[in-house]
Design an enzyme around this catalytic site. Structure first.
Site, PDB file in Angstrom:
ATOM      1  N   SER A  18       8.735 -35.848  35.797  1.00 22.45           N
ATOM      2  CA  SER A  18       9.260 -36.523  37.193  1.00 22.45           C
ATOM      3  C   SER A  18       8.190 -36.308  37.934  1.00 22.45           C
ATOM      4  CB  SER A  18      10.487 -35.656  37.505  1.00 22.45           C
ATOM      5  OG  SER A  18      11.095 -36.373  38.429  1.00 22.45           O
ATOM      6  N   THR A  77       0.978 -46.348  37.769  1.00 28.12           N
ATOM      7  CA  THR A  77       2.020 -47.151  39.032  1.00 28.12           C
ATOM      8  C   THR A  77       1.267 -47.073  40.551  1.00 28.12           C
ATOM      9  OG1 THR A  77       3.729 -47.640  37.509  1.00 28.12           O
ATOM     10  CG2 THR A  77       4.010 -47.923  39.790  1.00 28.12           C
ATOM     11  N   CYS A 119      11.034 -47.278  36.830  1.00 33.25           N
ATOM     12  CA  CYS A 119      10.834 -45.820  36.841  1.00 33.25           C
ATOM     13  C   CYS A 119      12.093 -45.175  37.342  1.00 33.25           C
ATOM     14  CB  CYS A 119       9.634 -45.429  37.858  1.00 33.25           C
ATOM     15  SG  CYS A 119       9.439 -43.881  38.136  1.00 33.25           S
TER      16      CYS A 119
HETATM   17  C1  LIG Z   1       3.454 -38.180  32.541  1.00 37.57           C
HETATM   18  C2  LIG Z   1       3.766 -39.431  32.711  1.00 37.57           C
HETATM   19  C3  LIG Z   1       3.629 -40.258  33.603  1.00 37.57           C
HETATM   20  C4  LIG Z   1       4.139 -41.658  33.735  1.00 37.57           C
HETATM   21  N1  LIG Z   1       3.854 -42.697  34.641  1.00 37.57           N
HETATM   22  C5  LIG Z   1       4.234 -43.672  34.539  1.00 37.57           C
HETATM   23  C6  LIG Z   1       3.930 -44.808  35.429  1.00 37.57           C
HETATM   24  O1  LIG Z   1       3.168 -44.372  36.405  1.00 37.57           O
HETATM   25  N2  LIG Z   1       4.195 -46.027  35.563  1.00 37.57           N
HETATM   26  C7  LIG Z   1       5.017 -46.449  34.517  1.00 37.57           C
HETATM   27  O2  LIG Z   1       5.516 -47.700  34.460  1.00 37.57           O
HETATM   28  N3  LIG Z   1       5.328 -45.612  33.353  1.00 37.57           N
HETATM   29  C8  LIG Z   1       5.165 -44.381  33.496  1.00 37.57           C
HETATM   30  N4  LIG Z   1       5.195 -43.559  32.400  1.00 37.57           N
HETATM   31  C9  LIG Z   1       5.705 -44.056  31.143  1.00 37.57           C
HETATM   32  C10 LIG Z   1       5.025 -44.397  30.214  1.00 37.57           C
HETATM   33  O3  LIG Z   1       4.153 -45.489  30.698  1.00 37.57           O
HETATM   34  C11 LIG Z   1       5.615 -44.925  28.787  1.00 37.57           C
HETATM   35  O4  LIG Z   1       6.321 -45.991  29.321  1.00 37.57           O
HETATM   36  C12 LIG Z   1       6.661 -43.808  28.277  1.00 37.57           C
HETATM   37  O5  LIG Z   1       6.132 -42.519  28.514  1.00 37.57           O
HETATM   38  C13 LIG Z   1       7.076 -44.159  26.943  1.00 37.57           C
HETATM   39  O6  LIG Z   1       5.879 -44.034  26.053  1.00 37.57           O
HETATM   40  P1  LIG Z   1       5.354 -42.700  25.344  1.00 37.57           P
HETATM   41  O7  LIG Z   1       6.686 -41.955  24.495  1.00 37.57           O
HETATM   42  O8  LIG Z   1       4.327 -42.993  24.392  1.00 37.57           O
HETATM   43  O9  LIG Z   1       4.830 -41.655  26.243  1.00 37.57           O
HETATM   44  C14 LIG Z   1       4.775 -42.168  32.563  1.00 37.57           C
HETATM   45  C15 LIG Z   1       5.101 -41.354  31.380  1.00 37.57           C
HETATM   46  C16 LIG Z   1       4.441 -40.068  31.160  1.00 37.57           C
HETATM   47  C17 LIG Z   1       4.755 -39.058  30.189  1.00 37.57           C
END
Ligand SMILES: Cc1cc2nc3c(=O)[nH]c(=O)nc-3n(C[C@H](O)[C@H](O)[C@H](O)COP(=O)(O)O)c2cc1C
Length: 307
Positions: free
Chosen positions: A72, A48, A132
């Site tokens: 976070s 993002t 977020c």
């Molecule tokens: C380290 C980290 C950073 C993330 N940064 C963003 C971000 O910048 N923008 C966003 O929309 N989601 C962000 N997410 C959320 C992920 O895109 C995703 O929606 C969420 O982790 C659930 O998917 P997962 O269980 O496969 O990780 C982040 C997740 C993690 C673990």
């Protein structure tokens, strides 16, 4: 491996495969070429971006649970203007649709990012991070259907590019915000972002809050996509805890036209390749095609099949 049969259309967005990186777990999009074979990805999604460069939250920013992560990060990024001048040209060389995730502390910040980036060539879609849980803001936009509707409506006036609404799972009923996004003109939904969580560190006796991801959220993310699929007509990108080929297929059965890999893309950069191979084998063995298996779990589809 013949990837042709994995080509899928999410409205105007055409993807070579239904496997996508989830925002924030794939850098700005070009950094992971040494570890992930991009031919198995349907598109590039950036972390993002905000209007101003953002330092993010002070460390620690990632905590590990038995079955997942809590983060976070706080939207640490270089800002849209620096992204446009330093990153965009490299991404264009990858010859994949470029989806830019935009966010901010207020709807105005997000709209300013879209207005600026809309003038740049090569971007296929904007994913609006309305969800977020890790920034200090008065309200998370997609926790409220009316705020979700308003920002999408305004974004659609600014740009003709595809708008993806990334929804928060931290709501009473995700369908309310999904429907609001669709009614405002969103082209695609992305469900879900992280779940609000809390971590206690026994070593330094401190408590932290953040967003939970990984295997432990898969059943809830699956349910969110399953319920959304029954209520909206626009395509859904299913994200949340997808750790394996079977989990990816289950997400498609629940109603996802494409799937996003976050935590497990960090752990296993070969997962996109494995999922593509598994899907191709599945389609061949069952004499079917990708479009036909989207939403197979759903009552809506089951009724259609019955008639
Ligand atoms: C380290 C980290 C950073 C993330 N940064 C963003 C971000 O910048 N923008 C966003 O929309 N989601 C962000 N997410 C959320 C992920 O895109 C995703 O929606 C969420 O982790 C659930 O998917 P997962 O269980 O496969 O990780 C982040 C997740 C993690 C673990």
């Amino acid at each position: 491996m013949d990837l042709k049969q994995l080509k899928i259309k999410l409205g105007k967005l055409v993807l070579d495969t239904p496997v996508l990186p989830a925002s924030g777990t794939f850098g700005y999009g070009d950094e992971l070429q040494d570890v992930t074979d991009y031919k198995f990805l349907g598109a590039i999604i950036t972390k993002t971006l905000t209007w101003e460069q953002t330092q993010g939250n002070p460390p620690p920013r990632i905590w590990e649970f038995e079955n997942g992560l809590m983060n976070s990060i706080g939207l640490q990024n270089i800002g849209v203007r620096c992204f446009a001048s330093e990153k965009l040209s490299c991404l264009k060389k990858l010859k994949k649709p470029i989806i830019v995730s935009v966010g901010g502390k207020s709807p105005e910040d997000i709209l300013k990012c879209i207005e600026f980036l809309d003038r740049k060539n090569g971007i296929s879609a904007f994913e609006l991070n309305l969800s977020c849980p890790n920034i200090k803001t008065s309200k998370i936009i997609s926790e409220d259907p009316r705020s979700t509707f308003n920002i999408i409506k305004k974004a659609k006036k600014i740009t003709d590019k595809i708008i993806i609404a990334k929804l928060s799972p931290n709501v009473r009923d995700i369908c309310e915000t999904g429907i609001a996004a669709e009614e405002a003109g969103a082209d695609i939904l992305c469900a879900v972002n992280t779940y609000k969580g809390l971590y206690y560190d026994w070593n330094n006796k401190k408590m932290y809050t953040g967003g939970v991801s990984g295997s432990m959220i898969f059943p809830m993310a699956l349910r969110a996509v399953y319920e959304l699929y029954q209520k909206v007509s626009i395509p859904i990108i299913g994200v949340g805890g997808i750790s394996s080929e079977k989990r990816a297929l289950e997400m498609i059965f629940a109603g996802a036209s494409a799937i996003g890999l976050g935590t497990f893309l960090i752990i296993n950069p070969e997962l996109p390749m494995k999922i593509c191979k598994f899907l191709i084998d599945y389609l061949k063995t069952n004499h079917t095609n990708l479009q036909s298996i989207i939403g197979l779990y759903n009552e809506k589809r089951q009724k259609e099949t019955d008639c």
